[in-house]
Enzyme design. Structure first.
Site, PDB file in Angstrom:
ATOM      1  CG  ASP A 191       2.788  -4.445  -0.717  1.00 43.05           C
ATOM      2  OD1 ASP A 191       2.185  -4.469  -1.876  1.00 43.05           O
ATOM      3  OD2 ASP A 191       2.415  -4.964   0.449  1.00 43.05           O
ATOM      4  CE  LYS A 238       6.590  -2.921   2.296  1.00 41.98           C
ATOM      5  NZ  LYS A 238       7.420  -4.114   2.646  1.00 41.98           N
TER       6      LYS A 238
END
Length: 211
Positions: free
Chosen positions: A139, A121
DNA sequence: CTCCCGATAT
DNA sequence: ATATCAGGAG
């Protein structure tokens, strides 16, 4: 799952609502963005910005970070959750950048992910925001929005990322991360979704639509 | 799966 | 009081 034309409409509306979306983490260069994103794990961007405001005035390179040292860094970020491991990671990460990459942030996801505190991420965020690549960082907000709405359902973040990669139309890919995250933060919120102000409410598959 | 772990919203 | 916040590592 939303159909192709629904997805077009979905992003066209988010784009109309926010033509020039930007992240809300403050940074001054790729290195400080990388640090900010590492610090932002399980923390609010407001809290991170509060801590990095003074930090980035003094420290905007790996060299300066190592000069500040782990104890000095902790003093700056002690108001952020998980600050102990984050401080260690930022120091080690800075050492590696300096030694192996001439102090610069690599523009490669696999390499970025080898850095301590940097997962998929974070790597995707840096590639997208600092280097303008069309990576999609999933996220907590994007994971929730993608599943709730039926835009790109998936049991884990990797599957959601793959689904988004497939389903987001090319013209929207570069900025879809920002549109989705802002939508998730301010409208499609975790606790109390504000469906009354949602521009894609008619397309959404969320069962418990609020007023 | 657990741990890390302070601030904020509800 | 508790869930949640631009997650990642062991």
């Amino acid at each position: 799952m939303l159909k192709r034309d629904q997805i077009e409409t979905f992003f066209a509306r988010l784009q109309a609502a926010n033509p020039a979306p930007k992240g809300e983490l403050n940074y001054v260069n790729p290195y400080t963005l990388l640090v900010a994103v590492v610090l932002s794990a399980q923390a609010t961007d407001v809290g991170v910005n509060k801590a990095t405001e003074k930090l980035f005035q003094r420290v905007d390179t790996p060299q300066k970070m190592l000069k500040l040292g782990e104890a000095g860094l902790k003093e700056h970020i002690k108001t952020i959750g998980l600050f102990n491991t984050k401080a260690k990671n930022v120091i080690r990460l800075s050492e590696i950048l300096l030694r192996d990459f001439k102090g610069e942030v690599p523009q490669d996801r696999d390499i970025l992910q080898t850095l301590p505190g940097v997962g998929r991420k974070t790597a995707n965020v840096v590639l997208n925001i600092a280097f303008g690549l069309p990576t999609i960082a999933v996220d907590t907000h994007i994971f929730r929005v993608a599943n709730r709405t039926g835009l790109a359902p998936g049991k884990d973040v990797l599957k959601v990322e793959a689904a988004l990669e497939k389903r987001v139309p090319e013209p929207f890919k570069l900025h879809c991360h920002h549109w989705l995250i802002l939508h998730g933060r301010y409208v499609c919120k975790a606790r109390k979704p504000d469906c009354g102000r949602c521009v894609v409410r008619d397309l959404c598959q969320f069962k418990e639509k609020n007023v």
